[in-house]
Each structure stands twice: as C-alpha cells, then as structure tokens.
Design a protein around this motif. Structure first.
Motif, PDB file in Angstrom:
ATOM      1  N   ALA A   1     -11.024 -52.766  43.090  1.00  0.00           N
ATOM      2  CA  ALA A   1     -11.098 -53.281  41.725  1.00  0.00           C
ATOM      3  C   ALA A   1      -9.724 -53.650  41.174  1.00  0.00           C
ATOM      4  O   ALA A   1      -9.596 -54.613  40.401  1.00  0.00           O
ATOM      5  CB  ALA A   1     -11.767 -52.246  40.816  1.00  0.00           C
ATOM      6  N   LEU A   2      -8.703 -52.884  41.567  1.00  0.00           N
ATOM      7  CA  LEU A   2      -7.357 -53.102  41.024  1.00  0.00           C
ATOM      8  C   LEU A   2      -6.452 -53.898  41.963  1.00  0.00           C
ATOM      9  O   LEU A   2      -5.290 -54.149  41.640  1.00  0.00           O
ATOM     10  CB  LEU A   2      -6.708 -51.746  40.702  1.00  0.00           C
ATOM     11  N   GLY A   3      -6.972 -54.284  43.124  1.00  0.00           N
ATOM     12  CA  GLY A   3      -6.184 -55.077  44.056  1.00  0.00           C
ATOM     13  C   GLY A   3      -5.055 -54.313  44.713  1.00  0.00           C
ATOM     14  O   GLY A   3      -3.993 -54.884  44.995  1.00  0.00           O
ATOM     15  N   VAL A   4      -5.274 -53.029  44.983  1.00  0.00           N
ATOM     16  CA  VAL A   4      -4.248 -52.193  45.611  1.00  0.00           C
ATOM     17  C   VAL A   4      -4.562 -52.049  47.104  1.00  0.00           C
ATOM     18  O   VAL A   4      -5.659 -51.618  47.474  1.00  0.00           O
ATOM     19  CB  VAL A   4      -4.194 -50.793  44.966  1.00  0.00           C
ATOM     20  N   ASP A   5      -3.615 -52.439  47.954  1.00  0.00           N
ATOM     21  CA  ASP A   5      -3.791 -52.269  49.393  1.00  0.00           C
ATOM     22  C   ASP A   5      -3.727 -50.787  49.741  1.00  0.00           C
ATOM     23  O   ASP A   5      -2.789 -50.088  49.343  1.00  0.00           O
ATOM     24  CB  ASP A   5      -2.699 -53.015  50.160  1.00  0.00           C
ATOM     25  N   LEU A   6      -4.703 -50.313  50.498  1.00  0.00           N
ATOM     26  CA  LEU A   6      -4.775 -48.902  50.837  1.00  0.00           C
ATOM     27  C   LEU A   6      -4.476 -48.681  52.318  1.00  0.00           C
ATOM     28  O   LEU A   6      -4.812 -49.518  53.159  1.00  0.00           O
ATOM     29  CB  LEU A   6      -6.173 -48.348  50.519  1.00  0.00           C
TER      30      LEU A   6
ATOM     31  N   THR B   1      -4.228 -55.544  34.175  1.00  0.00           N
ATOM     32  CA  THR B   1      -5.563 -55.549  34.757  1.00  0.00           C
ATOM     33  C   THR B   1      -6.583 -55.423  33.640  1.00  0.00           C
ATOM     34  O   THR B   1      -6.234 -55.125  32.492  1.00  0.00           O
ATOM     35  CB  THR B   1      -5.769 -54.379  35.749  1.00  0.00           C
ATOM     36  N   ALA B   2      -7.850 -55.632  33.983  1.00  0.00           N
ATOM     37  CA  ALA B   2      -8.912 -55.513  32.987  1.00  0.00           C
ATOM     38  C   ALA B   2      -9.084 -54.082  32.513  1.00  0.00           C
ATOM     39  O   ALA B   2      -9.747 -53.825  31.505  1.00  0.00           O
ATOM     40  CB  ALA B   2     -10.224 -56.021  33.570  1.00  0.00           C
ATOM     41  N   TYR B   3      -8.470 -53.128  33.235  1.00  0.00           N
ATOM     42  CA  TYR B   3      -8.624 -51.709  32.919  1.00  0.00           C
ATOM     43  C   TYR B   3      -7.360 -51.117  32.302  1.00  0.00           C
ATOM     44  O   TYR B   3      -7.276 -49.912  32.118  1.00  0.00           O
ATOM     45  CB  TYR B   3      -9.002 -50.938  34.183  1.00  0.00           C
ATOM     46  N   GLY B   4      -6.386 -51.977  31.997  1.00  0.00           N
ATOM     47  CA  GLY B   4      -5.142 -51.511  31.411  1.00  0.00           C
ATOM     48  C   GLY B   4      -3.974 -51.741  32.347  1.00  0.00           C
ATOM     49  O   GLY B   4      -4.159 -52.146  33.512  1.00  0.00           O
ATOM     50  N   PRO B   5      -2.749 -51.502  31.881  1.00  0.00           N
ATOM     51  CA  PRO B   5      -1.568 -51.706  32.721  1.00  0.00           C
ATOM     52  C   PRO B   5      -1.626 -50.847  33.983  1.00  0.00           C
ATOM     53  O   PRO B   5      -2.080 -49.702  33.945  1.00  0.00           O
ATOM     54  CB  PRO B   5      -0.415 -51.255  31.809  1.00  0.00           C
TER      55      PRO B   5
END
Length: 212
Positions: A116-121, A53-57
């Motif tokens: 932002a990280l594409g994590v389904d919540l 990701t743009a924010y790191g692994p």
C-alpha cells in the motif's frame, strides 16, 4: 479565611506554571515540538526523505521500521517452527507455537502495508539472522533450548523499544496500525519466552552480543 484560600490557590497556580515552564524548556531545545523530546530510533536512511501518501507522511524511520518487521518474521517464523519440532520442554514448544502464529499474522499485515505504501521489502533474513538460525540448527538438546530462548528474547527486547518509539511518533496511519499490531505480538512473545524460566536477564545487556 478567604484570604488564606486565595493565597493558597495562588501558590498552587504559581507552582503549576513553573512546572509547565520546566517541562517546556527541553522541548524548545530540540526544535519546539513535543515529539522531538523523544529521540527518534536509529535506522537505515534510504535517502528518499519524507514521502506523501494517502495515509499520511511516510518517513525514512517509518520505512525502516516496516522493513524490520518483515525481517523479524523471516527468521523468527523458521525459528518458531524449529522449536515446535525440536523442543523437549513444553514451554519451548509453546513459545514456538506463539512465534509461528504471531509472525504469520504480522507478516501478512506487513506485506499489505508495504504494498500500500510502496515500500520494497526484504525476502530473506539478514546475514546475522541467518547465522542465528544456523547456531540453533547446530545446537543439541538443552544447549539448543537455552540458545533459542537467549537469541529470541534478546531480539524481541530490542524491537520492543523500537516499536514503542515508532508508535508514538509516526504520522502515518498504516504505520501506526502496524506498530500497534507489532507491539501486541512482541509483548506476547516476550511473555512466553520468559515463561520458559530459561531467560538469563544479565545476558540481555546491550554490551552482550549473541554468540557468532
């Protein structure tokens, strides 16, 4: 005199070298990295592995942590509102205020992180969390207040340990920031719950489960 200082310095340097070697041995056994010496938290593996990701692994542990933060808010927010309304002791109502305020802010942050990280919540509490809410709804008076403290303090104690490990190990800057916020929130909640004077610390053992 100079010889004595030289010998003394040599002993100190040797002792420090031996200590460093002793500290490095366990690290080598876990694969040669310092972070591996601290056990990674157990969690649900979604099978997606580590993502860039743009924010790191972003690891499976990171994603599991993000979802757990969201789940915490989904049941602790209504629990806090219930305590605000039903608490007869001022410390219970105060704890309710802190739960509502803290998880409102943390929930807003975790939703932003998930997007932002594409994590389904998740969008509803787990079956266990729903049962805890049902227990509190059924309880009356003093029984309710003690159950509220017991369930919430025990839940916060467990997540506090998880937050610390994730904060130390994640290489994703957004997850690290979320863990920092969660650490502050959880510690605040633990403090106000303990301020009630109703915490039974013996019941916080991992071998004791909340009443089902």
């Amino acid at each position: 005199m100079a010889t004595r200082y030289t010998i003394g310095s040599g002993v100190v340097i040797t002792a420090l070298a031996l200590t460093l070697i002793a500290l490095l041995i366990p690290v080598d056994r876990f694969g040669g990295t310092a972070s591996a010496a601290v056990a990674a938290p157990a969690g649900d593996d979604d099978g997606l592995g580590t993502m860039s990701t743009a924010y790191g692994p972003l690891t499976a542990v990171d994603r599991d942590f993000i979802r757990k933060v969201r789940l915490a808010g989904l049941w602790e927010l209504p629990a806090g509102r219930q305590a605000q309304q039903r608490g007869t002791r001022p410390p219970i109502r105060t704890a309710g205020d802190h739960l509502v305020d803290g998880h409102t802010k943390l929930d807003r942050e975790v939703i932003q992180v998930g997007q932002a990280l594409g994590v389904d919540l998740p969008n509803q509490p787990s079956a266990q969390q729903q049962e805890w809410l049902s227990q509190m709804t059924r309880a009356k008076g003093d029984e309710y207040e003690r159950l509220f403290i017991k369930l919430l303090r025990r839940a916060h104690g467990k997540v506090f340990a998880l937050v610390a490990v994730v904060r130390a190990q994640t290489r994703n800057s957004m997850v690290r920031a979320l863990a920092t916020s969660a650490n502050t929130t959880v510690l605040d909640h633990i403090t106000v719950l303990e301020d009630s004077g109703l915490v039974d610390f013996d019941s916080l053992s991992d071998n004791v489960q909340p009443t089902k």
